[in-house]
Design an enzyme around this catalytic site. Structure first.
Site, PDB file in Angstrom:
ATOM      1  N   LYS A  98      -5.071   4.107   6.113  1.00  0.00           N
ATOM      2  CA  LYS A  98      -4.583   2.745   5.910  1.00  0.00           C
ATOM      3  C   LYS A  98      -4.078   2.547   4.485  1.00  0.00           C
ATOM      4  O   LYS A  98      -3.037   1.944   4.254  1.00  0.00           O
ATOM      5  CB  LYS A  98      -5.707   1.728   6.212  1.00  0.00           C
ATOM      6  CG  LYS A  98      -6.005   1.572   7.685  1.00  0.00           C
ATOM      7  CD  LYS A  98      -4.864   0.916   8.413  1.00  0.00           C
ATOM      8  CE  LYS A  98      -4.808   1.338   9.855  1.00  0.00           C
ATOM      9  NZ  LYS A  98      -4.347   2.699  10.114  1.00  0.00           N
TER      10      LYS A  98
ATOM     11  N   GLU B 128      -9.767   7.111   8.538  1.00  0.00           N
ATOM     12  CA  GLU B 128      -8.950   5.949   8.894  1.00  0.00           C
ATOM     13  C   GLU B 128      -8.731   5.044   7.689  1.00  0.00           C
ATOM     14  O   GLU B 128      -7.632   4.513   7.478  1.00  0.00           O
ATOM     15  CB  GLU B 128      -9.617   5.187  10.031  1.00  0.00           C
ATOM     16  CG  GLU B 128      -8.920   3.906  10.459  1.00  0.00           C
ATOM     17  CD  GLU B 128      -7.516   4.109  11.013  1.00  0.00           C
ATOM     18  OE1 GLU B 128      -6.793   3.112  11.147  1.00  0.00           O
ATOM     19  OE2 GLU B 128      -7.137   5.271  11.298  1.00  0.00           O
TER      20      GLU B 128
ATOM     21  N   ASN C  44      17.831   5.442  21.972  1.00  0.00           N
ATOM     22  CA  ASN C  44      16.546   5.849  21.401  1.00  0.00           C
ATOM     23  C   ASN C  44      16.226   7.238  21.926  1.00  0.00           C
ATOM     24  O   ASN C  44      16.448   7.518  23.105  1.00  0.00           O
ATOM     25  CB  ASN C  44      15.414   4.911  21.830  1.00  0.00           C
ATOM     26  CG  ASN C  44      15.503   3.560  21.170  1.00  0.00           C
ATOM     27  OD1 ASN C  44      16.345   3.328  20.313  1.00  0.00           O
ATOM     28  ND2 ASN C  44      14.622   2.658  21.575  1.00  0.00           N
ATOM     29  N   GLY C  45      15.667   8.096  21.086  1.00  0.00           N
ATOM     30  CA  GLY C  45      15.302   9.436  21.521  1.00  0.00           C
ATOM     31  C   GLY C  45      16.051  10.493  20.745  1.00  0.00           C
ATOM     32  O   GLY C  45      16.661  10.224  19.703  1.00  0.00           O
TER      33      GLY C  45
ATOM     34  N   TRP D 190      16.035   4.301  13.322  1.00  0.00           N
ATOM     35  CA  TRP D 190      15.109   5.037  12.464  1.00  0.00           C
ATOM     36  C   TRP D 190      15.639   6.460  12.394  1.00  0.00           C
ATOM     37  O   TRP D 190      15.675   7.166  13.397  1.00  0.00           O
ATOM     38  CB  TRP D 190      13.704   4.997  13.057  1.00  0.00           C
ATOM     39  CG  TRP D 190      12.615   5.485  12.157  1.00  0.00           C
ATOM     40  CD1 TRP D 190      11.946   4.774  11.208  1.00  0.00           C
ATOM     41  CD2 TRP D 190      12.024   6.795  12.144  1.00  0.00           C
ATOM     42  NE1 TRP D 190      10.990   5.543  10.610  1.00  0.00           N
ATOM     43  CE2 TRP D 190      11.021   6.797  11.163  1.00  0.00           C
ATOM     44  CE3 TRP D 190      12.261   7.966  12.866  1.00  0.00           C
ATOM     45  CZ2 TRP D 190      10.242   7.919  10.881  1.00  0.00           C
ATOM     46  CZ3 TRP D 190      11.493   9.089  12.593  1.00  0.00           C
ATOM     47  CH2 TRP D 190      10.494   9.059  11.609  1.00  0.00           C
TER      48      TRP D 190
ATOM     49  N   LYS E 223       6.302   1.949  14.115  1.00  0.00           N
ATOM     50  CA  LYS E 223       5.140   1.524  14.887  1.00  0.00           C
ATOM     51  C   LYS E 223       4.946   2.376  16.124  1.00  0.00           C
ATOM     52  O   LYS E 223       3.850   2.805  16.433  1.00  0.00           O
ATOM     53  CB  LYS E 223       5.307   0.048  15.290  1.00  0.00           C
ATOM     54  CG  LYS E 223       4.118  -0.516  16.084  1.00  0.00           C
ATOM     55  CD  LYS E 223       2.852  -0.522  15.265  1.00  0.00           C
ATOM     56  CE  LYS E 223       1.687  -1.132  16.006  1.00  0.00           C
ATOM     57  NZ  LYS E 223       0.433  -1.022  15.244  1.00  0.00           N
TER      58      LYS E 223
ATOM     59  N   ARG F 149       8.860  -2.056  14.559  1.00  0.00           N
ATOM     60  CA  ARG F 149       8.874  -0.663  15.008  1.00  0.00           C
ATOM     61  C   ARG F 149       9.294   0.299  13.895  1.00  0.00           C
ATOM     62  O   ARG F 149       9.067   1.502  13.992  1.00  0.00           O
ATOM     63  CB  ARG F 149       9.816  -0.509  16.204  1.00  0.00           C
ATOM     64  CG  ARG F 149       9.355  -1.263  17.429  1.00  0.00           C
ATOM     65  CD  ARG F 149      10.439  -1.302  18.479  1.00  0.00           C
ATOM     66  NE  ARG F 149      10.672  -0.014  19.096  1.00  0.00           N
ATOM     67  CZ  ARG F 149      10.103   0.397  20.233  1.00  0.00           C
ATOM     68  NH1 ARG F 149       9.243  -0.385  20.845  1.00  0.00           N
ATOM     69  NH2 ARG F 149      10.385   1.574  20.738  1.00  0.00           N
TER      70      ARG F 149
ATOM     71  N   CYS G 178      13.112   3.512  16.927  1.00  0.00           N
ATOM     72  CA  CYS G 178      14.328   2.722  17.107  1.00  0.00           C
ATOM     73  C   CYS G 178      14.121   1.624  18.147  1.00  0.00           C
ATOM     74  O   CYS G 178      13.290   1.747  19.035  1.00  0.00           O
ATOM     75  CB  CYS G 178      15.465   3.618  17.561  1.00  0.00           C
ATOM     76  SG  CYS G 178      15.750   5.051  16.519  1.00  0.00           S
TER      77      CYS G 178
ATOM     78  N   GLU H  44      -0.786   4.477   3.983  1.00  0.00           N
ATOM     79  CA  GLU H  44       0.299   3.930   4.794  1.00  0.00           C
ATOM     80  C   GLU H  44       0.978   2.740   4.131  1.00  0.00           C
ATOM     81  O   GLU H  44       2.206   2.639   4.118  1.00  0.00           O
ATOM     82  CB  GLU H  44      -0.230   3.472   6.164  1.00  0.00           C
ATOM     83  CG  GLU H  44      -0.366   4.539   7.205  1.00  0.00           C
ATOM     84  CD  GLU H  44      -0.850   3.960   8.519  1.00  0.00           C
ATOM     85  OE1 GLU H  44      -0.252   4.271   9.549  1.00  0.00           O
ATOM     86  OE2 GLU H  44      -1.833   3.189   8.523  1.00  0.00           O
TER      87      GLU H  44
ATOM     88  N   HIS I 204     -17.539  21.798  -2.155  1.00  0.00           N
ATOM     89  CA  HIS I 204     -16.666  22.885  -1.722  1.00  0.00           C
ATOM     90  C   HIS I 204     -15.213  22.663  -2.152  1.00  0.00           C
ATOM     91  O   HIS I 204     -14.295  23.181  -1.515  1.00  0.00           O
ATOM     92  CB  HIS I 204     -16.760  23.037  -0.208  1.00  0.00           C
ATOM     93  CG  HIS I 204     -18.126  23.420   0.263  1.00  0.00           C
ATOM     94  ND1 HIS I 204     -18.572  24.718   0.248  1.00  0.00           N
ATOM     95  CD2 HIS I 204     -19.150  22.661   0.721  1.00  0.00           C
ATOM     96  CE1 HIS I 204     -19.817  24.758   0.697  1.00  0.00           C
ATOM     97  NE2 HIS I 204     -20.188  23.529   0.986  1.00  0.00           N
TER      98      HIS I 204
END
Length: 609
Positions: free
Chosen positions: A486, A482, A99-100, A74, A604, A27, A2, A489, A505
């Site tokens: 990407k 990574e 926020n939180g 958010w 973010k 964000r 947020c 995402e 395996h």
């Protein structure tokens, strides 16, 4: 996550609040809103979706005021909706942005409902504004009411608060979530990120844990966690308003991919004298700390965790020092055992990642004596909680999918490997070789960026795919992880990474012509093993894209497409091989038409659990 913006000025703050929200869009959020006080009334506008929708709402029905608060939400408690969007208001008297997470919100809600408060949202935030309103009935003034109300809250918060009873006062509070005060000329602003306020000021006060600020046009008072009046320094930001613009690039992510050569050179700048790393780059007492450590424990989340995985190979191979790494959210709840004289290394782009910060605090409770942060934000919570710090100097990273933050983290971690390794196994000759490799990195990455057109064409093969597999060995297994992250995402393609030796395996069962397999193949000691893994995939009809050292022999196989990566020295090759995987993910996402910079459901800066 947020975003908060607020202000008190001698001019209409609505345009400033809107611009601040736009600059916080990176964000991640699902709704936006703002409120102002004018003529002893609160005027509020909220809208589900993008800030642009809020802007259109205000164009149709304008509001104005010299004091106001704004927010991008958010969703945590309550689905994305207009009713759940901030600011929240209690009885038309007090407005709050938050926020939180308030952990005891259910209990507070029950008590407040018994006291006659009506709830119009599903959020945990609404209990805050009602609690302040209730405290106003038995205290003198908004500030004291806020102080009283905060004692009832359990959890994390950054708050902006205003009341019609004191229309010349803005309250800002911070506990477990970042908040800054922007200092203008005859005006003050608040925000969860300095980027929101760069158009109006470059002077900032960074609130400390537990701080409560009372802000008016003529006065700023800050009380610390012990309710003592304190002075916090004003810091001059080196960022400018255009530092977070896309410029000529279509997306922030592409801009940040292309900024990597410069960002890495900045990470190295001034940290060497006569090509020898200076340990005071980590802090004035770094040498003393490094002299006493016997093990490394890395804590991080997401992309930063992948950087730590690479570093574990480096610490143990080059320095011969034991190194563990753990996802921060697991470490803090696992009852871990730390070896004596362990250096805690935390990695975070923002320095506000809630789980990483909490894991650091847990490590301290367990007796950890030394903590070092690798971070991109100088005044962040993680930096302030650490004994030593190495700033990555990546500059603002707006795209949710991290790129330059990752490669600068890897560069910074290699500097730490050198500093620690001197005390263990790393010889002066080996150190000189690694130093030379580091200085060559910007040029190598410039060469990799020239593969952009070739990778754009390859990306077309993914446009209709639903799944992808990434393979790597050794230090390049985390790079495969990574690359998979990407792709998932920003393109929403399901992608997984495996050590190539694990194919037999289980993952080999997934191989067919519809599962692209991306492989990272530098010219190192594991190459021959990797070649056999590649053949296992090809023999089963799998379609491979192999990023391979340009010096290696051509592979004649119709199932294998080769992308020639410029030759690079072994130790720093993970940093170089990251870049083509970033470009691949970017171009696939563009082809699929997703929101590259603000992918769905992601944020973010993850400032809550």
């Amino acid at each position: 996550m947020c975003g908060i913006v607020g202000g008190i000025a001698q001019r209409n703050v609505v345009p400033i609040l809107l611009e601040g929200l736009r600059r916080l869009e990176y964000r991640g959020y699902d709704s936006a809103g703002l409120a102002v006080i004018n003529n002893q009334q609160i005027y509020r506008k909220r809208e589900l979706g993008k800030v642009k929708g809020l802007e259109l709402l205000l164009e149709a029905d304008p509001i104005s005021g010299v004091i106001g608060i704004a927010h991008t939400r958010w969703a945590t408690h309550g689905k994305p909706s207009t009713a759940n969007a901030h600011p929240h208001i209690s009885r038309n008297k007090i407005a709050v942005v938050h926020n939180g997470i308030i952990e005891n919100h259910e209990h507070l809600r029950e008590v407040q409902q018994k006291n006659g408060y009506e709830f119009t949202s599903e959020t945990d935030t609404e209990v805050i504004v009602h609690e302040i309103n209730h405290a106003m009935e038995s205290t003198d003034g908004l500030l004291n009411a806020v102080k009283k109300a905060l004692k009832k809250l359990e959890g994390a918060y950054a708050l902006g608060i205003m009341s019609v009873d004191e229309p010349d006062t803005l309250i800002a509070c911070r506990k477990g979530s970042p908040l800054v005060i922007g200092v203008g000329f005859g005006e003050y602003f608040i925000a969860s990120d300095v980027a929101a306020l760069l158009p109006v000021t470059q002077r900032f006060i960074f609130l400390e844990e537990g701080d409560i600020a009372k802000i008016s046009i003529n006065e700023l008072l800050i009380y610390d966690a012990q309710d003592q009046l304190v002075k916090r320094p004003i810091k001059q930001s080196q960022l400018t308003a255009d530092a977070v613009d896309k410029g000529e690039y279509r997306h922030y992510m592409l801009k940040e991919i292309y900024e990597q050569p410069f960002a890495i050179s900045q990470t190295l700048e001034g940290r060497f004298v006569n090509n020898r790393l200076q340990e005071n780059a980590f802090g004035h007492n770094a040498a003393e700390v490094f002299d006493n450590i016997k093990a490394i424990q890395i804590l991080a989340c997401g992309t930063s965790y992948h950087a730590g995985l690479v570093a574990r190979y480096w610490f143990e191979k080059l320095a011969h020092i034991p190194c563990n790494i753990e996802v921060a959210s697991e470490f803090r709840y696992r009852n871990p055992v730390l070896a004596p004289d362990t250096l805690i290394v935390t990695i975070s782009q923002s320095g506000e990642t809630a789980d990483t910060l909490a894991a650091l605090l847990e490590a301290k409770k367990l007796g950890a004596r030394y903590a070092l942060a690798i971070c991109n934000v100088p005044e962040s919570s993680l930096v302030r909680e650490s004994d030593l710090v190495l700033m990555t100097r990546a500059g603002p990273e707006i795209g949710v999918a991290s790129t330059k933050a990752f490669t600068t983290q890897l560069t910074a971690l290699m500097l730490l490997v050198i500093a620690v390794g001197r005390r263990f196994h790393l010889t002066e000759i080996a150190e000189q070789k690694i130093t030379s490799e580091l200085f060559s990195l910007p040029g190598k990455i410039e060469q990799v960026l020239q593969l952009d057109d070739e990778i754009r064409v390859l990306a077309e093969q993914f446009a209709e795919k639903q799944h992808a597999l990434f393979l790597g060995r050794g230090t390049h297994y985390p790079i495969a992880m990574e690359g998979a992250l990407k792709l998932k995402e920003i393109s929403y393609i399901h992608a997984e990474a495996y050590p190539a030796g694990e194919l037999k395996h289980g993952p080999l069962a997934l191989i067919d012509a519809d599962m692209p397999v991306v492989t990272v193949a530098p010219n190192n000691s594991l190459l021959e093993k990797l070649k056999s893994n590649i053949q296992e995939v090809s023999a089963r009809g799998g379609q491979l894209i192999v990023f391979m050292d340009e010096t290696l022999a051509t592979v004649n196989d119709e199932n294998i497409q080769i992308v020639r990566v410029p030759q690079v020295d072994n130790e720093t090759s993970p940093i170089v091989y990251t870049v083509p995987l970033q470009l691949l993910a970017y171009h696939v996402a563009v082809l699929k038409g997703t929101d590259v910079d603000q992918p769905r459901n992601l944020a973010k800066s993850v400032t809550v659990e």
